[in-house]
Design a protein around this motif. Structure first.
Motif, PDB file in Angstrom:
ATOM      1  N   ALA A   1       0.830  -1.201   0.000  1.00  0.00           N
ATOM      2  CA  ALA A   1       0.000   0.000   0.000  1.00  0.00           C
ATOM      3  C   ALA A   1       0.867   1.254   0.000  1.00  0.00           C
ATOM      4  O   ALA A   1       0.634   2.193  -0.781  1.00  0.00           O
ATOM      5  N   ALA A   2       1.871   1.295   0.857  1.00  0.00           N
ATOM      6  CA  ALA A   2       2.741   2.467   0.911  1.00  0.00           C
ATOM      7  C   ALA A   2       3.583   2.587  -0.355  1.00  0.00           C
ATOM      8  O   ALA A   2       3.754   3.688  -0.898  1.00  0.00           O
ATOM      9  N   ALA A   3       4.107   1.474  -0.846  1.00  0.00           N
ATOM     10  CA  ALA A   3       4.925   1.518  -2.062  1.00  0.00           C
ATOM     11  C   ALA A   3       4.106   1.964  -3.264  1.00  0.00           C
ATOM     12  O   ALA A   3       4.625   2.632  -4.169  1.00  0.00           O
ATOM     13  N   HIS A   4       2.834   1.619  -3.287  1.00  0.00           N
ATOM     14  CA  HIS A   4       1.955   2.047  -4.381  1.00  0.00           C
ATOM     15  C   HIS A   4       1.835   3.569  -4.404  1.00  0.00           C
ATOM     16  O   HIS A   4       1.900   4.198  -5.463  1.00  0.00           O
ATOM     17  N   ALA A   5       1.670   4.168  -3.220  1.00  0.00           N
ATOM     18  CA  ALA A   5       1.566   5.623  -3.149  1.00  0.00           C
ATOM     19  C   ALA A   5       2.902   6.293  -3.470  1.00  0.00           C
ATOM     20  O   ALA A   5       2.948   7.314  -4.158  1.00  0.00           O
ATOM     21  N   ILE A   6       3.993   5.709  -2.988  1.00  0.00           N
ATOM     22  CA  ILE A   6       5.313   6.287  -3.254  1.00  0.00           C
ATOM     23  C   ILE A   6       5.629   6.247  -4.735  1.00  0.00           C
ATOM     24  O   ILE A   6       6.180   7.206  -5.304  1.00  0.00           O
TER      25      ILE A   6
ATOM     26  N   SER B   1       4.855  12.181   1.530  1.00  0.00           N
ATOM     27  CA  SER B   1       4.382  12.189   2.917  1.00  0.00           C
ATOM     28  C   SER B   1       3.091  11.372   2.974  1.00  0.00           C
ATOM     29  O   SER B   1       2.151  11.629   2.213  1.00  0.00           O
ATOM     30  N   ILE B   2       3.070  10.381   3.852  1.00  0.00           N
ATOM     31  CA  ILE B   2       1.945   9.448   3.936  1.00  0.00           C
ATOM     32  C   ILE B   2       1.505   9.350   5.387  1.00  0.00           C
ATOM     33  O   ILE B   2       2.334   9.274   6.301  1.00  0.00           O
TER      34      ILE B   2
ATOM     35  N   ARG C   1       6.349   1.178   7.459  1.00  0.00           N
ATOM     36  CA  ARG C   1       7.645   1.751   7.830  1.00  0.00           C
ATOM     37  C   ARG C   1       8.761   1.215   6.933  1.00  0.00           C
ATOM     38  O   ARG C   1       9.684   1.963   6.563  1.00  0.00           O
ATOM     39  N   ARG C   2       8.679  -0.043   6.586  1.00  0.00           N
ATOM     40  CA  ARG C   2       9.721  -0.618   5.724  1.00  0.00           C
ATOM     41  C   ARG C   2       9.701   0.015   4.341  1.00  0.00           C
ATOM     42  O   ARG C   2      10.752   0.305   3.764  1.00  0.00           O
ATOM     43  N   ALA C   3       8.506   0.254   3.782  1.00  0.00           N
ATOM     44  CA  ALA C   3       8.417   0.887   2.462  1.00  0.00           C
ATOM     45  C   ALA C   3       8.962   2.311   2.500  1.00  0.00           C
ATOM     46  O   ALA C   3       9.653   2.752   1.571  1.00  0.00           O
ATOM     47  N   MET C   4       8.660   3.041   3.552  1.00  0.00           N
ATOM     48  CA  MET C   4       9.175   4.405   3.669  1.00  0.00           C
ATOM     49  C   MET C   4      10.694   4.406   3.815  1.00  0.00           C
ATOM     50  O   MET C   4      11.386   5.259   3.232  1.00  0.00           O
ATOM     51  N   ALA C   5      11.234   3.468   4.577  1.00  0.00           N
ATOM     52  CA  ALA C   5      12.687   3.400   4.754  1.00  0.00           C
ATOM     53  C   ALA C   5      13.373   3.029   3.449  1.00  0.00           C
ATOM     54  O   ALA C   5      14.443   3.583   3.121  1.00  0.00           O
ATOM     55  N   GLU C   6      12.804   2.124   2.699  1.00  0.00           N
ATOM     56  CA  GLU C   6      13.407   1.745   1.421  1.00  0.00           C
ATOM     57  C   GLU C   6      13.416   2.910   0.437  1.00  0.00           C
ATOM     58  O   GLU C   6      14.310   3.007  -0.398  1.00  0.00           O
ATOM     59  N   ALA C   7      12.435   3.795   0.521  1.00  0.00           N
ATOM     60  CA  ALA C   7      12.381   4.965  -0.362  1.00  0.00           C
ATOM     61  C   ALA C   7      13.163   6.143   0.192  1.00  0.00           C
ATOM     62  O   ALA C   7      13.223   7.193  -0.455  1.00  0.00           O
ATOM     63  N   GLY C   8      13.767   5.996   1.375  1.00  0.00           N
ATOM     64  CA  GLY C   8      14.519   7.084   1.978  1.00  0.00           C
ATOM     65  C   GLY C   8      13.643   8.216   2.471  1.00  0.00           C
ATOM     66  O   GLY C   8      14.094   9.364   2.527  1.00  0.00           O
ATOM     67  N   LEU C   9      12.410   7.919   2.846  1.00  0.00           N
ATOM     68  CA  LEU C   9      11.469   8.942   3.305  1.00  0.00           C
ATOM     69  C   LEU C   9      11.311   8.856   4.816  1.00  0.00           C
ATOM     70  O   LEU C   9      11.278   7.762   5.389  1.00  0.00           O
TER      71      LEU C   9
END
Length: 266
Positions: A26-31, A37-38, A58-66
């Motif tokens: 879900a987070a990676a789809h938005a990124i 900012s999510i 949290r893992r998706a945000m960390a992988e994107a450096g956000l």
């Protein structure tokens, strides 16, 4: 046998959704669509399914450096302790969404823990004049049937309910038969692949007008409309009344009742 909610301390067999992977998707789809900012709306309940979804986010945000600043995870009050038919109420999510929209800086996307929270979020966004997904992306979880009927249809993570049920029944039958089960103690089923949520169902189109011979048949069965002046009263409009009054005044020597402007004569 535990289904879709693990209780690690008991050591029972468990079959359920990989919620950590679902939250990550879900987070990676938005990124991938430009969100930086999510905000996550999750039920205020300490259970593994919610904890795993937040961990995936949290893992998706960390992988994107956000970064994940304070306030990125907002809790919706739970109603599971009350005697209600549905623990997920849009009203609580609506109130939390209104509080989020009072911030000076709004998020690019919101991930909700279930599709019912999206109902309250949609209403709060509409009241603030914000459009989905132009002003804010919304991603649900659960793929409930009503998600395809929202405007626009809700992008939502689908759950492998059929596969979970099939595996759980097979495991139970093997346990009843007393056979040796070589399957792992815990089985996590990945959510099915999904894209930007094409609706799985759509409202039925309006019935088309009968064409050709069928249309003529319907016309033949329909009762004939009476001609003007025959069994039908027609109400005269103001112009028709004025013309009629003018003719009367031209024919008669005096006019006491009409409003044509002519002075009554003798």
């Amino acid at each position: 046998m535990l289904i879709n909610r693990d209780l690690p301390d008991l050591g029972y067999r468990f079959v359920g959704t990989d919620n950590e992977l679902g939250g990550h998707r879900a987070a990676a789809h938005a990124i991938a669509r430009g969100a930086r900012s999510i905000v996550v709306l999750e039920e205020d309940l300490p259970i593994t399914t919610i904890d795993h979804r937040i961990a995936g986010f949290r893992r998706a945000m960390a992988e994107a450096g956000l970064p994940v600043p304070r306030g990125s995870i907002m809790r919706v009050p739970t109603r599971r302790h009350e005697h209600v038919a549905l623990p997920w109420q849009p009203q609580q999510a609506y109130q939390v969404a209104r509080r989020m929209l009072r911030r000076s800086r709004l998020p690019d996307a919101v991930v909700v823990g279930n599709d019912y929270f999206a109902l309250g979020l949609y209403r709060a966004l509409e009241e603030h004049g914000l459009k989905v997904p132009d002003d804010m992306m919304v991603i649900g979880f659960g793929d409930h049937p009503f998600s395809a009927f929202l405007s626009p249809p809700l992008t939502t993570v689908r759950l492998p309910a059929d596969e979970i049920g099939t595996i759980a029944v097979d495991l139970l039958l093997e346990e009843i038969a007393g056979g040796r089960n070589a399957r792992p103690l815990k089985q996590l089923i990945a959510p099915p692949p999904w894209s930007n949520a094409a609706p799985r169902c759509a409202p039925d189109p309006p019935p088309a007008r009968p064409a050709g011979r069928l249309r003529r048949r319907h016309a033949a069965r329909a009762p004939a409309r009476p001609a003007p002046g025959r069994g039908r009263s027609l109400r005269a409009g103001p112009r028709t009344t004025a013309r009629r009054a003018t003719r009367l005044c031209a024919r008669r020597p005096r006019c006491d009742s009409c409003r044509c402007g002519r002075s009554p004569g003798r």
